[in-house]
Write an enzyme that holds these catalytic residues in place. Structure first.
Site, PDB file in Angstrom:
ATOM      1  CB  CYS A 109     -17.911  -1.476   6.351  1.00 45.17           C
ATOM      2  SG  CYS A 109     -18.990  -2.862   6.537  1.00 45.17           S
ATOM      3  CD  GLU A 110     -15.115  -2.562   1.234  1.00 42.38           C
ATOM      4  OE1 GLU A 110     -14.708  -3.619   0.709  1.00 42.38           O
ATOM      5  OE2 GLU A 110     -16.186  -2.007   0.924  1.00 42.38           O
TER       6      GLU A 110
ATOM      7  N   GLY B 265       9.509   7.804 -11.901  1.00 41.93           N
ATOM      8  CA  GLY B 265       9.587   6.363 -11.689  1.00 41.93           C
ATOM      9  C   GLY B 265      10.610   5.879 -10.694  1.00 41.93           C
TER      10      GLY B 265
ATOM     11  N   PRO C 282      10.093  13.369 -11.417  1.00 46.76           N
ATOM     12  CG  PRO C 282      11.764  14.150  -9.978  1.00 46.76           C
ATOM     13  CD  PRO C 282      11.189  14.346 -11.358  1.00 46.76           C
ATOM     14  N   GLY C 283       8.250  12.026  -8.672  1.00 43.95           N
ATOM     15  CA  GLY C 283       7.235  12.320  -7.662  1.00 43.95           C
ATOM     16  C   GLY C 283       7.576  11.576  -6.383  1.00 43.95           C
ATOM     17  NE  ARG C 284       6.554   5.237  -6.088  1.00 43.47           N
ATOM     18  CZ  ARG C 284       5.337   4.751  -5.841  1.00 43.47           C
ATOM     19  NH1 ARG C 284       4.978   4.503  -4.606  1.00 43.47           N
ATOM     20  NH2 ARG C 284       4.506   4.495  -6.830  1.00 43.47           N
TER      21      ARG C 284
ATOM     22  CE1 TYR D 213      -1.349   1.061  -7.543  1.00 45.04           C
ATOM     23  CE2 TYR D 213      -0.322   2.273  -5.749  1.00 45.04           C
ATOM     24  CZ  TYR D 213      -0.988   2.260  -6.951  1.00 45.04           C
ATOM     25  OH  TYR D 213      -1.284   3.451  -7.563  1.00 45.04           O
TER      26      TYR D 213
HETATM   27  C1  LIG Z   1       3.843  10.499 -16.827  1.00 41.17           C
HETATM   28  C2  LIG Z   1       4.270  10.365 -15.423  1.00 41.17           C
HETATM   29  N1  LIG Z   1       5.295  11.115 -14.993  1.00 41.17           N
HETATM   30  C3  LIG Z   1       5.737  11.036 -13.712  1.00 41.17           C
HETATM   31  C4  LIG Z   1       5.151  10.187 -12.811  1.00 41.17           C
HETATM   32  C5  LIG Z   1       5.682  10.146 -11.420  1.00 41.17           C
HETATM   33  O1  LIG Z   1       6.153   8.901 -11.112  1.00 41.17           O
HETATM   34  P1  LIG Z   1       6.947   8.642  -9.761  1.00 41.17           P
HETATM   35  O2  LIG Z   1       6.119   9.160  -8.657  1.00 41.17           O
HETATM   36  O3  LIG Z   1       7.129   7.195  -9.719  1.00 41.17           O
HETATM   37  O4  LIG Z   1       8.258   9.372  -9.887  1.00 41.17           O
HETATM   38  C6  LIG Z   1       4.073   9.381 -13.211  1.00 41.17           C
HETATM   39  C7  LIG Z   1       3.454   8.445 -12.262  1.00 41.17           C
HETATM   40  O5  LIG Z   1       3.012   7.395 -12.536  1.00 41.17           O
HETATM   41  C8  LIG Z   1       3.616   9.475 -14.554  1.00 41.17           C
HETATM   42  O6  LIG Z   1       2.591   8.742 -14.989  1.00 41.17           O
END
Ligand SMILES: Cc1ncc(COP(=O)(O)O)c(C=O)c1O
Length: 402
Positions: free
Chosen positions: A332-333, A228, A263-265, A306
């Site tokens: 085409c949107e 998050g 973490p991802g984003r 979003y």
């Molecule tokens: C359960 C869970 N963990 C981790 C993440 C990764 O989130 P972020 O990319 O915001 O760190 C998500 C993304 O929505 C998620 O649903």
């Protein structure tokens, strides 16, 4: 440039639209999180959903990350990227029986369970196999992440997790079951969170709950705090990995339990750009300009999904007079717009633009709408680069059809 490689060179070789990622920046951002939590027992499980191209997943594994998978497909990707089952946590609001069986058979580190029904399904599947699945309960704490509503997951009106009150009862019931071992609590209240308060409140909620469970005789061994942590898409100040750790560690230390982060984003978003070529420049009657490019919602859905903002910059800044333009895709949107009212030097057809901070939730959300083929992806490392996913061809696409 991406690291020491001109984007124009990569675009000339591989064509556009094209995703380009910096290995050095991914590594630096992963390490920043890992280092910030160094003083406390923790594991960083990279959220594959942000970007699961094998080359990126392998890079994160080589840095010491675990994986957070959100589907059977992401579990397969994690395995092919070299993660072992004990390094994989499995999350997801609608895990099918087949996906649960896959995770149980592999013996993943934890299945993060989302509901009573899912706990029952895990219990049954594990008992049928004569085993016990390690399960964490995903808690829905009814906390507002104050992010975009489409990426807020912690309110009771969101589909995710188990309400706090129900968790206590389910933990007691399933800790006595034969097929489920309750080993942790999991929480994830949303994505692109730039105010740390919701993350603090979420951590406090599961620390308190963990204590209650322990007092009630359910001993868990970890807290999974989800992902998050946001990034800056517009250049404004956002919390760093160190701020994040400073917000969470004092709270989780109370519990004495080890933590998992997902973490991802935060790790990959700033490390990727979508490189696109200008196809047309059209003057509008109101004086504004349409810059039509060869990338659109099929390559980067976030602006349409979003209303997300991404900076868009010319790869070669030496263009013409400054204009105000809508940067639009070829689909085409009408909503196929990457950026509205952007100031930039008037480009010419053939010029390259870079859509910045597109490393997360970009390529993974690409689609074939309008029969467009998926873009190539390139990973840059210093002065060298490699294609980590070749451009899809129309033959690849039609190979699935009879
Ligand atoms: C359960 C869970 N963990 C981790 C993440 C990764 O989130 P972020 O990319 O915001 O760190 C998500 C993304 O929505 C998620 O649903």
């Amino acid at each position: 440039m991406c690291e020491r490689v001109p984007l124009a060179d990569i675009a000339a070789a591989e064509g556009t639209p094209l995703y380009v990622y910096s290995a050095a920046l991914i590594a630096a951002r992963y390490r920043a999180i890992d280092d910030a939590f160094r003083a406390y027992p923790h594991a960083v499980h990279y959220a594959l959903k942000a970007n699961s191209t094998l080359g990126i997943a392998r890079l994160l594994r080589s840095l010491g990350a675990g994986a957070d998978a959100n589907s059977g497909g992401e579990i397969d990707v994690a395995l092919r990227a070299g993660f072992i089952p004990e390094q994989i946590v499995f999350t997801g609001v609608g895990k099918t029986p087949a996906e649960l069986a896959q995770a149980i058979d592999l013996g993943v580190k934890t299945i993060n369970a989302e509901s009573e029904g899912e706990l029952e399904r895990i219990d049954l599947l594990a008992r049928e196999r004569g085993t016990r699945a390690r399960v964490a309960l995903r808690v829905n704490p009814d906390i507002d992440a104050r992010s975009h509503p489409h990426i807020s997951t912690g309110l009771k009106t969101n589909k995710f997790g188990i309400a706090l009150d129900a968790v206590r009862e389910l933990a007691r019931r399933f800790s006595r079951s034969e097929g489920v071992e309750i080993v942790g609590l999991h929480i994830h209240v949303g994505s692109q969170i730039t105010n740390l308060d919701p993350l603090r409140h979420a951590a406090q909620a599961i620390v308190t709950l963990a204590q209650e469970l322990r007092d009630g005789g359910v001993a868990i061994d970890h807290l999974d705090l989800g992902g998050g942590l946001g990034v800056s898409y517009d250049g404004s100040a956002v919390p760093t990995a160190a701020d994040y750790a400073a917000a969470l560690l004092p709270i989780v230390k109370e519990s004495g339990l080890s933590i998992i982060l997902e973490p991802g984003r935060h790790i990959v978003a700033p490390a990727g750009a979508l490189v696109t070529r200008v196809v047309d420049v059209k003057n509008r009657p109101d004086g504004n300009v349409f810059v039509v490019v060869d990338a659109g919602m099929t390559e980067l859905l976030r602006p349409m999904l979003y209303s997300a903002f991404h900076r868009i910059e010319p790869v070669d800044p030496g263009g013409g007079d400054e204009i105000v333009a809508d940067i639009v895709g070829p689909l085409c949107e009408t909503s196929d717009t990457l950026g509205k009212d952007r100031r930039l030097p008037r480009p010419r057809p053939g010029d390259l633009l870079a859509v910045l901070d597109a490393g997360a939730y970009g390529a993974v959300m690409a689609s074939n709408y309008n029969r467009r083929t998926m873009p190539a992806e390139v990973l840059v490392d210093g002065a060298t680069w490699a294609v980590i996913r070749r451009r899809q061809t129309i033959d690849d696409l039609l190979a699935l059809e009879t």
